[in-house]
Enzyme design. Structure first.
Site, PDB file in Angstrom:
ATOM      1  N   GLY A  13      21.238  15.957 -27.615  1.00  0.00           N
ATOM      2  CA  GLY A  13      21.580  17.308 -27.204  1.00  0.00           C
ATOM      3  C   GLY A  13      21.926  17.307 -25.723  1.00  0.00           C
ATOM      4  N   LYS A 199       4.469  20.688 -16.995  1.00  0.00           N
ATOM      5  CA  LYS A 199       5.780  21.053 -17.544  1.00  0.00           C
ATOM      6  C   LYS A 199       5.620  22.131 -18.610  1.00  0.00           C
ATOM      7  CE  LYS A 199      10.191  20.909 -18.544  1.00  0.00           C
ATOM      8  NZ  LYS A 199      10.780  19.754 -19.230  1.00  0.00           N
ATOM      9  N   ASN A 207      11.059  29.622 -20.435  1.00  0.00           N
ATOM     10  CA  ASN A 207      11.892  29.534 -21.642  1.00  0.00           C
ATOM     11  C   ASN A 207      11.801  30.742 -22.575  1.00  0.00           C
ATOM     12  OD1 ASN A 207      12.494  27.066 -20.553  1.00  0.00           O
ATOM     13  ND2 ASN A 207      12.188  25.921 -22.446  1.00  0.00           N
ATOM     14  N   ASN A 217      18.288  31.050 -16.015  1.00  0.00           N
ATOM     15  CA  ASN A 217      17.005  30.916 -15.326  1.00  0.00           C
ATOM     16  C   ASN A 217      16.936  31.729 -14.034  1.00  0.00           C
ATOM     17  OD1 ASN A 217      16.546  29.125 -17.384  1.00  0.00           O
ATOM     18  ND2 ASN A 217      16.128  27.355 -16.071  1.00  0.00           N
TER      19      ASN A 217
END
Length: 338
Positions: A13, A199, A207, A217
């Site tokens: 991806g 993270k 997200n 963002n």
């Protein structure tokens, strides 16, 4: 083990292609790369740099059903978290014993299980690099590097074979150097377990919100979204304090509990807002999934935090609301935001 062999990027991806194309264009010593997915991608790929330069890159491509004949030097598993174990199962019988595996998944769930299962050294990587695939017919061959970040690489302490763990630590340094030389700032760390939680905290604050509201963002810096981010950071900070996960540059030394919490909260805020700033132009992976009508990684990202909140009997209304919205969207099969 031939670490100089081809790097297989399994699940190419946006992040997978960014890693592969950056390695393939490393100045002076490019790395041989194969992009391997459920369907074959074009061999001619384009990497758009943060400066807007379009780099044409030619790489090998393959599918999980028709893998390259030569064994890999390193396998980078860049699938979504929910697909990582199935992808590894499809690969495992084709990999020579000792093949290094690098896990790039969000959240913290599949990594310990794969570290136990894989017959070879296993590294975990966490990155704040921003990347997305361009929409439209060109998306199969065009990835945008939207913002620079940092990649941390290390080995989990619970790897089943101490020999593989030692080799993985050596490999972490080598891979960090290769990525840095290729334009992705990276370093090896000894506390990747804690870094994966860092993270996860960042992902939880960014997200789900950008996915729900269909924004980039950087728009989180503005109202009405900024107070939402701040509220989520406060929930996450409380949960991780109960779990004993310290933030980067967190509280040190002896201080009152209230002072320690305030200092840790500031550290979590600093971490999240630095990532927002550094990836302001990025479309987060969860937003890309929502817009494409794909499943999201909300269980891998929000699930561990909600489970920890439940275990410590802590309220997490904002995280719960976002998780409920994402679940309902997937049940309905909708690509709508808001």
């Amino acid at each position: 083990m031939n670490r100089q062999g081809t790097h297989w990027i399994v699940g190419p991806g946006a992040l997978g292609r960014l890693i592969g194309l950056r390695l393939a264009t490393r100045p002076g010593l490019p790395v041989a790369v194969a992009l391997i997915g459920r369907r074959r991608l074009p061999k001619e790929q384009t990497l758009v740099t943060p400066q807007g330069e379009a780099l044409r890159v030619s790489v090998a491509t393959a599918t999980l059903e028709s893998l390259p004949t030569d064994p890999p030097g390193v396998v980078h598993l860049t699938t979504k978290a929910y697909g990582a174990e199935a992808a590894h199962a499809a690969l495992a019988s084709h990999l020579p014993a000792g093949t290094p595996l690098v896990l790039w998944q969000n959240g913290f769930g599949c990594q310990p299980r794969l570290a136990q299962r894989h017959v070879g050294p296993v590294l975990c990587a966490t990155t704040t690099e921003g990347a997305y695939l361009e929409a439209g017919p060109a998306s199969d061959g065009r990835v945008v590097h939207a913002g620079h970040g940092e990649t941390l690489i290390g080995t989990l302490d619970d790897a089943r074979d101490t020999r593989h763990a030692a080799l993985a630590r050596t490999l972490a340094g080598e891979l960090a150097t290769a990525l840095t030389d290729a334009g992705l700032a990276a370093r090896a760390v000894d506390d990747i377990h804690r870094r994966l939680w860092h993270k996860l905290a960042v992902n939880a604050a960014i997200n789900p919100l950008v996915a729900r509201f269909g924004i980039r963002n950087g728009q989180l810096r503005d109202r009405p979204f900024r107070p939402m981010v701040e509220a989520i950071i406060a929930e996450v900070a409380t949960i991780l304090a109960a779990e004993g996960i310290a933030p980067p540059d967190g509280a040190e030394g002896m201080m009152a509990r209230g002072e320690e919490h305030a200092r840790d909260l500031e550290a979590w805020r600093g971490l999240v807002w630095r990532v927002v700033e550094g990836t302001a132009g990025n479309r987060a992976s969860m937003l890309q999934d929502v817009l494409a009508g794909r499943p999201t990684e909300h269980e891998a990202i929000l699930g561990p935090l909600l489970a920890a909140a439940d275990a410590h009997r802590l309220p997490a209304p904002r995280l719960t609301e976002l998780a409920d919205w994402l679940r309902a969207r997937e049940v309905a099969g909708s690509s709508d935001t808001c």
